[in-house]
Design a protein around this motif. Structure first.
Motif, PDB file in Angstrom:
ATOM      1  N   SER A 119      68.037  17.971  74.488  1.00  0.00           N
ATOM      2  CA  SER A 119      66.775  17.290  74.794  1.00  0.00           C
ATOM      3  C   SER A 119      66.167  16.675  73.541  1.00  0.00           C
ATOM      4  CB  SER A 119      65.784  18.276  75.430  1.00  0.00           C
ATOM      5  OG  SER A 119      66.223  18.597  76.724  1.00  0.00           O
ATOM      6  N   ALA A 123      65.273  12.772  73.220  1.00  0.00           N
ATOM      7  CA  ALA A 123      63.831  12.479  73.229  1.00  0.00           C
ATOM      8  C   ALA A 123      63.464  11.069  72.752  1.00  0.00           C
ATOM      9  CB  ALA A 123      63.078  13.537  72.428  1.00  0.00           C
ATOM     10  N   TYR A 128      65.624  13.616  78.754  1.00  0.00           N
ATOM     11  CA  TYR A 128      65.821  15.032  78.427  1.00  0.00           C
ATOM     12  C   TYR A 128      66.860  15.651  79.351  1.00  0.00           C
ATOM     13  CZ  TYR A 128      63.111  16.923  82.414  1.00  0.00           C
ATOM     14  OH  TYR A 128      62.683  17.285  83.668  1.00  0.00           O
ATOM     15  N   LYS A 215      62.005  11.793  80.889  1.00  0.00           N
ATOM     16  CA  LYS A 215      60.991  12.831  80.742  1.00  0.00           C
ATOM     17  C   LYS A 215      59.791  12.406  81.590  1.00  0.00           C
ATOM     18  CE  LYS A 215      59.049  15.436  76.841  1.00  0.00           C
ATOM     19  NZ  LYS A 215      58.132  16.110  77.683  1.00  0.00           N
TER      20      LYS A 215
END
Lengths: 459, 364
Positions: A119, A123, A128, A215
């Protein structure tokens, strides 16, 4: 096979600093996070390349030496417990992220890559890796894969298995194969699906293609405190009944709250008998609308204190308390056993009452932390291993809880796997015919049973 | 037992048929015409009478149904309780059954958001090649006990055993939908827009591409609260900087996705083929398919090509083999079922041998 010829053969593959054979070096590998099981392997090898792993497996196959692949050793079911007459293949240093493709939203990683590192690497692209076991800062993808690890967000996002697209694997006989593809779709029997969760019995994954997802734009994390555990449980049913699909629904009981609070000061109310954590995630507009709906339910639910995470730091603090609950319980007791049974969500309340009854009957404290949205219980049975018979009593109590989960129509494990710990309970859940099919598959892939020997199936 | 088509309803009858037959092929409603066998040496085990929902507790997000249960029946029951199968099973209108959809391993446009049929199957009961009734997986939403045979059965084409009962996870049914359709002058431009959207933190229910002579159309489906749908759709337009676009709503919207799920756009004489792909490979594949006069649509964020193949499937087989792609024939005349490159064939052979040592079911 005598030790010296095994060592000689291994020393052709590994330099001395990555071939551990003396007792002081072997001790840290004698157990994983389930410390009540211990076994000293003949040797530990620390692989740094896929080719070393392949050569080692081929050697083991040739010599009939059992091997256990090990990542960070965080298994709570004794999944990476060594074989006394075998080899441990440590994979922590096989930890390259080979490729991360933000366009196709995937990452190709080696098995020793730590869950959270995936993740972290994703990012910068707003992506993620969804599975988030509590041990995610240390546990490895190889272990997640072998035990189909879950976490707090499984109801909405699924387990590890739902996020693995393809695999390169060395089978127990040394054959290297590929399964799956980079596509979300496949044809033919889902072999990747079969491999994930096979607890190391089908060999070692050398490369894993993981699916990454965007995300969420927004989170709303709500803490609600209740004077009874039952009330917290009832609220879960009400949240689900109103059509919401939260990213996570967690419950902790008083003992777990006390432990977590002492360990990380998450800001949990110490007098709560039941603490509910609900997290909504998704597009901001959606989360805002759902939040109103959720708060209506929570305000009508009899919660005596409600706290909404103010910002990301506050949210992280709430999760830190929850995710450190297992280790925090270690402060309350010299030893503990974590269970991982699942019951139908609507029977959570009944199951908790029954666990409380068993706790009193066995005179052992039980702390409860659970993924309420999944009906996945994590009773932590506290005991003092220095007292004679205490471990046995704790294990007996754990066994009763497993029976209870099966009786209620659930499972003996939601996400920790069978491993060593629950292998004698597999027949509680499955019939002789069911086990025969699984064992036939096991024999077809590993006739000599050298890969993670002794796990999953009854002794 | 003579080689005839047997309709069975009880498990012991099925077991008896399995024991007394040398080679069998299960059949549900027969909606996936290309997957039916016409070999005279094979007993067709018709399990379409094995129907009905055995257990459904909406608050658990799970149900268990007999394998021959038509999906239409299941979807109706779920909808009455505000729930649905998020992977949008295809061919429901043609009578597709739950077991047949698992066996073929098919998911519709909705698989983009929460996953495919493999991600929602939880447990099953089936009969193996020995004629034994076997249970695997569980009936709760989370379970990690034993090998994941339920997933193995997805795409198994009824060639690893005959499914009897299946347990699935379900989700709350979105209250409403809206779709943005946008035209692009080239497929590659539509793909770029799609990939861009795919990385943004947006809750997109489905993302499909339809190439045509003048470029391609991108369909973006949103699901959720009716009141906020317009602002969410407008946000999409702003993100993509769209000018030439159209919003589909209500019946029109429903009908479009229905057409996607039912494949009404396919000419009857053509073979419908499922080809798993990745977005990056779409442009090259599309060029080849177009050259052969094949209609095609890309589903699940271009992770899946649905191809209406006009000619002999061996040409397609070679073409896919060269590209390293696999495929499955779903609708059309009976012929070669699995096309292109098969990944993991050696592992698959071991699995087949373990579950069906006597070769009671057709070869994979």
């Amino acid at each position: 096979m005598d030790n010296s010829s095994l060592h000689t053969a291994l020393s052709r593959i590994y330099p001395p600093d990555r071939l551990l054979t003396n007792p002081a070096q072997l001790t840290p590998y004698e157990s994983d996070a389930l410390t009540s099981f211990r076994a000293r392997p003949k040797a530990v090898v620390i692989a740094t390349s896929q080719s070393e792993v392949i050569q080692t497996v081929r050697l083991c196959h040739q010599l009939g030496v059992p091997f256990v692949a090990r990542g960070s050793g965080t298994s709570l079911s004794g999944g990476s417990l060594p074989c006394a007459d075998g080899l441990v293949i440590a994979l922590n240093r096989l930890n390259r992220i080979i490729r991360l493709d933000p366009h196709e939203r995937l990452a190709v990683v080696e098995p020793g890559v730590v869950n959270l590192e995936v993740s972290r690497a994703a990012a910068p692209f707003g992506l993620y890796f969804a599975p988030d076991p509590s041990s995610q800062p240390v546990c490895t993808i190889g272990g997640n894969l072998a035990f189909n690890s879950g976490g707090a967000h499984c109801l909405k996002y699924g387990m590890t298995s739902n996020h693995v697209l393809a695999l390169k694997v060395v089978l127990p006989d040394g054959e290297v194969i590929e399964l799956g593809s980079e596509s979300l779709e496949s044809t033919g029997p889902d072999l990747v699906g079969l491999f994930v969760g096979s607890e190391g019995l089908f060999g070692i994954a050398l490369e894993v293609t993981l699916r990454l997802i965007p995300k969420p734009e927004a989170y709303k994390t709500v803490l609600a405190a209740y004077r009874s555990l039952g009330k917290a449980g009832d609220t879960v049913a009400q949240i689900v009944a109103c059509g919401l699909l939260p990213g996570a629904i967690e419950i902790m009981d008083n003992l777990a709250i006390q432990a977590a609070e002492a360990a990380v000061q998450a800001g949990y109310p110490l007098d709560a008998q039941g603490l509910l954590v609900v997290e909504l995630d998704g597009e901001t507009r959606i989360v805002e609308a759902e939040f109103e709906q959720l708060m209506e339910v929570i305000h009508a639910s009899g919660a005596y204190a409600v706290h909404v995470a103010r910002d990301e730091a506050d949210r992280q603090r709430i999760w830190k308390g929850r995710k450190s609950a297992f280790s925090a319980v270690g402060r309350l007791s010299p030893d503990y056993i974590v269970q991982d049974g699942v019951v139908p969500r609507s029977r959570l309340g009944e199951a908790l009452v029954e666990i409380q009854r068993l706790s009193a009957a066995y005179d052992l404290r039980v702390a409860n932390v659970f993924h309420a949205g999944d009906g996945n219980l994590h009773p932590l049975i506290l005991f003092d291993g220095r007292q004679s018979g205490a471990l046995e009593r704790a294990e007996q109590l754990a066994g009763e809880i497993l029976h209870l989960c099966v009786r209620f129509g659930g499972s003996i494990t939601g996400e920790h796997g069978i491993g060593m710990e629950k292998r004698n309970f597999l027949p509680v859940m499955f019939s002789e015919a069911d086990l025969q099919v699984m064992q036939a598959l096991h024999r077809a892939i590993d006739p000599d049973q050298i890969a993670n020997r002794g796990k999953m199936f009854p002794a | 037992m003579p080689l005839e088509n047997v309709t069975v309803t009880r498990y012991n009858e099925i077991q008896e048929v399995i024991r007394s037959s040398s080679r069998l092929a299960p059949r549900g409603a027969g909606s996936k015409t290309a997957l039916q066998t016409t070999l005279s040496s094979v007993t067709t085990l018709n399990v379409s009478d094995l129907r009905g929902v055995l257990a459904y507790q909406p608050q658990e997000f799970t149900f268990t149904a007999l394998a021959g249960t038509p999906l239409a029946e299941i979807e109706r029951l779920l909808a009455e309780n505000g729930q649905y199968l998020p992977f949008d099973p295809p061919l429901v209108g043609r009578g597709a059954t739950l077991g047949g959809t698992v066996a073929a391993g098919l998911s519709g446009p909705g698989r983009y958001r929460y996953g495919g049929i493999r991600d929602f199957i939880l447990g099953l009961r089936f009969i193996d090649g020995h004629g034994k009734v076997v249970r695997a997986g569980g009936k709760v939403v989370k379970n990690a006990a034993g090998f994941d045979l339920p997933k193995l059965m997805v795409g198994s084409l009824g060639r690893l055993g005959v499914m009897l009962e299946l347990t699935f996870k379900v989700f709350p049914l979105p209250p409403s939908y809206g779709t943005l359709r946008s035209e692009f002058q080239a497929l590659s431009a539509a793909l770029d827009a799609m990939l861009h959207l795919g990385r943004l933190p947006l809750d997109i229910a489905a993302l499909e591409l339809i190439p045509h002579a003048n470029g391609a159309a991108l369909y973006i489906r949103l699901a959720g609260d009716q009141q906020i749908l317009p602002s969410r759709l407008n946000r999409l337009r702003a993100i993509l900087g769209l000018k030439d676009d159209e919003i589909l709503a209500g019946q029109t919207e429903h009908d479009f996705w229905q057409e996607q799920k039912e494949f009404t756009w396919i000419e009857a004489a053509h073979t419908l083929v499922k080809v798993p792909v990745t977005p990056r490979r779409v442009v090259a594949l599309d060029k080849q398919l177009a050259a052969h006069g094949a209609a095609r649509r890309y589903s699940a964020g271009a992770n899946l090509a649905w191809v209406a193949w006009p000619g002999d499937s061996s040409t397609l087989d070679h073409m896919l083999e060269e590209q390293g792609l696999s495929a499955l024939a779903v609708l059309g005349a009976n012929g070669q079922v699995r096309l292109g490159r098969q990944v993991g064939a050696a592992f698959e052979a071991r699995v087949k041998q373990a579950l069906d040592p006597a070769g009671k079911w057709l070869a994979l």
